[in-house]
Structures are given as structure tokens and as C-alpha cells.
Write an enzyme that holds these catalytic residues in place. Sequence first.
Site, short mmCIF file in Angstrom:
data_model
loop_
_atom_site.label_atom_id
_atom_site.label_comp_id
_atom_site.label_asym_id
_atom_site.label_seq_id
_atom_site.Cartn_x
_atom_site.Cartn_y
_atom_site.Cartn_z
N LEU A 9 0.84 -1.20 0.00
CA LEU A 9 0.00 0.00 0.00
C LEU A 9 0.87 1.25 0.00
O LEU A 9 1.69 1.44 0.90
CB LEU A 9 -0.92 0.01 1.23
CG LEU A 9 -1.73 -1.27 1.44
CD1 LEU A 9 -2.68 -1.09 2.62
CD2 LEU A 9 -2.50 -1.66 0.19
N ARG A 16 1.84 13.81 7.41
CA ARG A 16 2.71 14.16 8.53
C ARG A 16 4.16 14.39 8.09
O ARG A 16 4.97 14.89 8.87
CB ARG A 16 2.62 13.06 9.61
CG ARG A 16 1.28 13.01 10.30
CD ARG A 16 1.07 11.70 11.05
NE ARG A 16 0.62 10.62 10.18
CZ ARG A 16 0.36 9.37 10.57
NH1 ARG A 16 0.54 9.03 11.83
NH2 ARG A 16 -0.06 8.46 9.71
N LYS A 23 5.23 10.05 0.27
CA LYS A 23 5.97 9.58 1.46
C LYS A 23 6.90 8.41 1.15
O LYS A 23 8.06 8.40 1.58
CB LYS A 23 4.97 9.17 2.54
CG LYS A 23 5.64 8.51 3.74
CD LYS A 23 4.77 8.45 4.96
CE LYS A 23 3.72 7.39 4.91
NZ LYS A 23 3.03 7.23 6.20
N ASP A 105 5.44 2.18 3.89
CA ASP A 105 6.17 3.11 4.77
C ASP A 105 6.88 2.40 5.92
O ASP A 105 7.19 3.01 6.93
CB ASP A 105 5.23 4.22 5.28
CG ASP A 105 4.11 3.70 6.18
OD1 ASP A 105 3.92 2.47 6.26
OD2 ASP A 105 3.43 4.55 6.81
C1 UD1 Z 1 -1.75 1.64 9.67
C2 UD1 Z 1 -2.68 0.64 10.35
C3 UD1 Z 1 -2.25 0.42 11.79
C4 UD1 Z 1 -0.80 -0.05 11.81
C5 UD1 Z 1 0.09 0.98 11.10
C6 UD1 Z 1 1.51 0.54 11.00
C7 UD1 Z 1 -4.87 0.87 9.29
C8 UD1 Z 1 -6.22 1.44 9.40
N1 UD1 Z 1 -4.04 1.14 10.30
O1 UD1 Z 1 -1.88 2.91 10.32
O2 UD1 Z 1 -3.07 -0.56 12.40
O3 UD1 Z 1 -0.39 -0.24 13.15
O4 UD1 Z 1 -0.40 1.16 9.75
O5 UD1 Z 1 1.68 -0.56 10.21
O6 UD1 Z 1 -4.58 0.15 8.34
N2 UD1 Z 1 -2.63 3.94 2.24
C9 UD1 Z 1 -3.18 3.80 1.01
N3 UD1 Z 1 -4.44 4.26 0.79
C10 UD1 Z 1 -5.17 4.85 1.77
C11 UD1 Z 1 -4.59 4.98 3.06
C12 UD1 Z 1 -3.31 4.52 3.27
O7 UD1 Z 1 -2.56 3.26 0.09
O8 UD1 Z 1 -6.31 5.22 1.49
C13 UD1 Z 1 -1.24 3.46 2.46
C14 UD1 Z 1 -0.28 4.57 2.85
O9 UD1 Z 1 0.35 5.10 1.70
C15 UD1 Z 1 0.71 3.85 3.75
C16 UD1 Z 1 -0.09 2.70 4.30
O10 UD1 Z 1 -1.24 2.56 3.52
O11 UD1 Z 1 1.83 3.36 3.03
C17 UD1 Z 1 -0.49 2.91 5.76
O12 UD1 Z 1 -1.17 4.15 5.86
P1 UD1 Z 1 -0.89 5.13 7.08
O13 UD1 Z 1 -1.74 6.30 6.90
O14 UD1 Z 1 0.55 5.30 7.29
O15 UD1 Z 1 -1.53 4.23 8.25
P2 UD1 Z 1 -1.12 4.25 9.77
O16 UD1 Z 1 -1.80 5.40 10.42
O17 UD1 Z 1 0.34 4.16 9.92
MG MG Z 2 1.97 4.43 8.59
#
Ligand code: UD1
Ligand code: MG
Length: 427
Positions: A9, A16, A23, A105
Site C-alpha cells: 500500500l 505528517r 511519502k 512506509d
Molecule cells: C496503519 C494501520 C495500523 C498499523 C500501522 C503501522 C490501518 C487502518 N491502520 O496505520 O493498524 O499499526 O499502519 O503498520 O490500516 N494507504 C493507502 N491508501 C489509503 C490509506 C493509506 O494506500 O487510502 C497506504 C499509505 O500510503 C501507507 C499505508 O497505507 O503506506 C499505511 O497508511 P498510514 O496512513 O501510514 O496508516 P497508519 O496510520 O500508519
Molecule cells: Mg503508517
Amino acid sequence: MKGPVAIILAAGHGKRMKSDLAKVLHQVCGRPMIRYVVDAARAAGAQSIIVVVGYASDQVRAALADEPDVVFAEQTRQLGTGDAVRACRPLLEGYSGPVLVLVGDEPLIRPEPLASLLTKHKEKEHACLLGTSIVSDPTGFGRILRDSTGRFLRIVEQRDCSPEEAAIREVNPSCYVFELPGLWDALDRLDTGNAQGEYYLTDAPQLLQSMGRRVVALPVLEPDDILGVNSRVQLAEANAIMQRRIQEYWMMEGVTIVDPRNTYIDGRVDIGRDTIILPYTVISGTVTIGKHCRVGPFSHLRDGSVLADGVEVGAFVEVNRTHLEKGACARHLAYLGDAHIGAKANIGAGAITANFDGRVKSSTVIGAGAMIGSGAILIAPVEIGANGYVGAGAVVTRHHDVEPGATVVGVPARPLSRSGDGKHQPS
Ligand code: UD1
Ligand code: MG
């Protein structure tokens, strides 16, 4: 699509980070962080890799364009991690088997725990096998809830946690193996009833379990593996851990790094055994260093440089896209750019190759055994023949090549002839 499939993903903005760059393209030890995740997924056994892109998708696609087994799924609106996995559905039509879901990430993720999840998934049919980690500071992660017998219950996001839940130190690092097509049933049922109003992938394991399917959470990940980069502070932490891993690798391969904390070595560097790296050295980009070299202190080796065996590069020497042959030596205060330096040539203190005229960069060739005097300037394009001698302070102008074995001195440099009294004079 050939399995196991990995989904990474990478569509989120990364607000942030406060950046114009996606990112997952911020660099850790010289490489965009998503590259490490792609490498780890592949090394763990993924046969096909889908990267979900959205925010700045052109940037991310371009950065991964040379990865042969990566395809992209576009998530047009960032509605959450569950929605991001849904965006892969058209690509996975007809596929049944395991899918490893990771986030872009977490650049420190290593392949070993991912491979063990895939193996365990194969041994027993699981609808979801969730890798977890037990950390000292769970801030920012989803927490893993278990019942009194230790059975997995669900994941609660930090923002949705009660104070008791917030104290749980077993966290969700976003490393899942799901079975397809079963996962789609759970993703169809996601809703947005949470603090962020998003479709959370973290709800999928619990939904699968409520449908009577097998879900197991295993604490197979080390805290270092799961450092998520959500801010520049975490980016610096990830860099520090990755840097330590890179240096430990080379030390185990027989390289001496005198002061690891004050040395920086890019992830794309190759170093031969018995080479010594002295403090305050920065080696960035794709650089190859042979055996028995001595680098530093205060050297800067840059992308595209090659040091053959026994080369010495010393204090305040910058080497850029330059090849030094065996035993060549530049011990102090030099700039060597776009140059090829022959075996055992010696570059004096303060000598430089002037490779850029304001428009184009040109090359300098220095033959084997040549001596370049202190403070000499070689204006490219120019060639110094083998065993040629450039006097201290000479300025060798472009195209005024020095014949093999000849001596030049002065500004502009001219060949030296011997006068009757035995003194050297420019001819
Ligand atoms: C997420 C998890 C959390 C976990 C944390 C670290 C969820 C709801 N939460 O939170 O449980 O502990 O990762 O692993 O999954 N992304 C997309 N499309 C979107 C949203 C996000 O592709 O619509 C991707 C982002 O680019 C990123 C990843 O998903 O690479 C995680 O998204 P991020 O916003 O960093 O989630 P966290 O708040 O870290
Ligand atoms: Mg994250």
C-alpha cells in the site's frame, strides 16, 4: 497472476511528512523506502507484486519503473487501507491463493518473518495470518486484542482505543497473509464507523473470524522491522537503523569501519575485504570499492565511482563518477570528477579535475603512474599520458594532452625542456 502475490500500500499522502514528495519515495540510506519493501516481499517469495498508488502516483510509478515484477493498482481517492486493497481486485480476478499485504512506509521490514508467515499459511489453511510485534512503545500502531485464552479478537486503531487498550504493547505492523478470494467477502463488509471515517483493512481479520474463518495472529516481527515512517523524525530513525544494518553487514564481510557512528555508507555500495574506512567518510550512490583500500578520514565517494584494489583516498577528497585503478592514490584535498585514473597514479594535495564548464561535463584521463602535482588543475576534456608529470600549481588546459612520460609546468601548462645549465624551463 502468479502467487504468492504481494500487495504494497503506497497511495497515501503522508501528510505528517509535510512534503511535496510521496511519502514512500523519501530516501532511507540513499534509496526510496518503498524499494526496500519491494525487495523484502520478493525475497520472502512473492512472485507478483502489486503496488497501490494514488497520491503523486506518477512519481511512485516512475521510481519503480525498472522493477520487472511490479504492477500498479490505482486508488483514485484515499479512503483508507481497506479500500486500497480493494483497488487491487480487478488485477486479481480469478486468482486464488495467498496474498501478502504490506505497507510502503515500513522500509526496515526484513524478508525472513514474511517468508515464515507465508510458510505457516501454506501448512494450514488460514483466512488470515497476521504478523504482530511486541514493542516497548506502541504509540501510533493499531493494538492487537486477544481473549483470556490468547485467541485473536480484533485490531483497534490508536485513535479508537480505550485507555486500557492503548496500554497493550502487541501491535499491528500491517503484515498480513490473506487467502483469496475469501478476503473480498470481508472487504465488501467494511464500513467507515471509526475515528477517521475510513475503510480500515484492520477490520478485515475480525470480520473473517466472525464469518467462521480461521484467523491467527503471530508475534513474528522484531520491533526494528516495523518502524513506520510517518514523519521526518521517524525517517531519521529508520535511516539510523538501516545504516547500522548496512555497516554490520560490511564488517561481517571483512571491512574495517573504524567509527561506525561517524560513517555513512549507502545501501548500494560494494566493498572488498580488508578495506579500512576511516571516520567522517560519506559513501553515497552506487560505489564499488575493492580490497585493501583505505578511505578517509573525511572522504566523500559519490555515485558511479569505482576504487580498484589497494586505492587510497584521504582527507577532504571528493570522488565523483570516477574510476581509480589499482594502487592509485589521492591522499589529501582533491576533487576527482568524471575521471579515469590509472594504476599507481598519484594525485597531489589540492589537485582537481575541472569537469564542468557551465554547460557540459567532460572527462579527464590520467594514465598509469602519472604524478599530478599539488594544486594542479586539469581542465577537461584532457588526458595525461602514462607516467606523465604535471608540476605543482600547473593549469593543464582543455585538449592540451600531456604525452606519456612528459613533464608540464606553469599556467597554462607547457612541456618542460632541459636548458644547458641543467635547470628545468618551459620550452
Ligand atoms: C496503519 C494501520 C495500523 C498499523 C500501522 C503501522 C490501518 C487502518 N491502520 O496505520 O493498524 O499499526 O499502519 O503498520 O490500516 N494507504 C493507502 N491508501 C489509503 C490509506 C493509506 O494506500 O487510502 C497506504 C499509505 O500510503 C501507507 C499505508 O497505507 O503506506 C499505511 O497508511 P498510514 O496512513 O501510514 O496508516 P497508519 O496510520 O500508519
Ligand atoms: Mg503508517
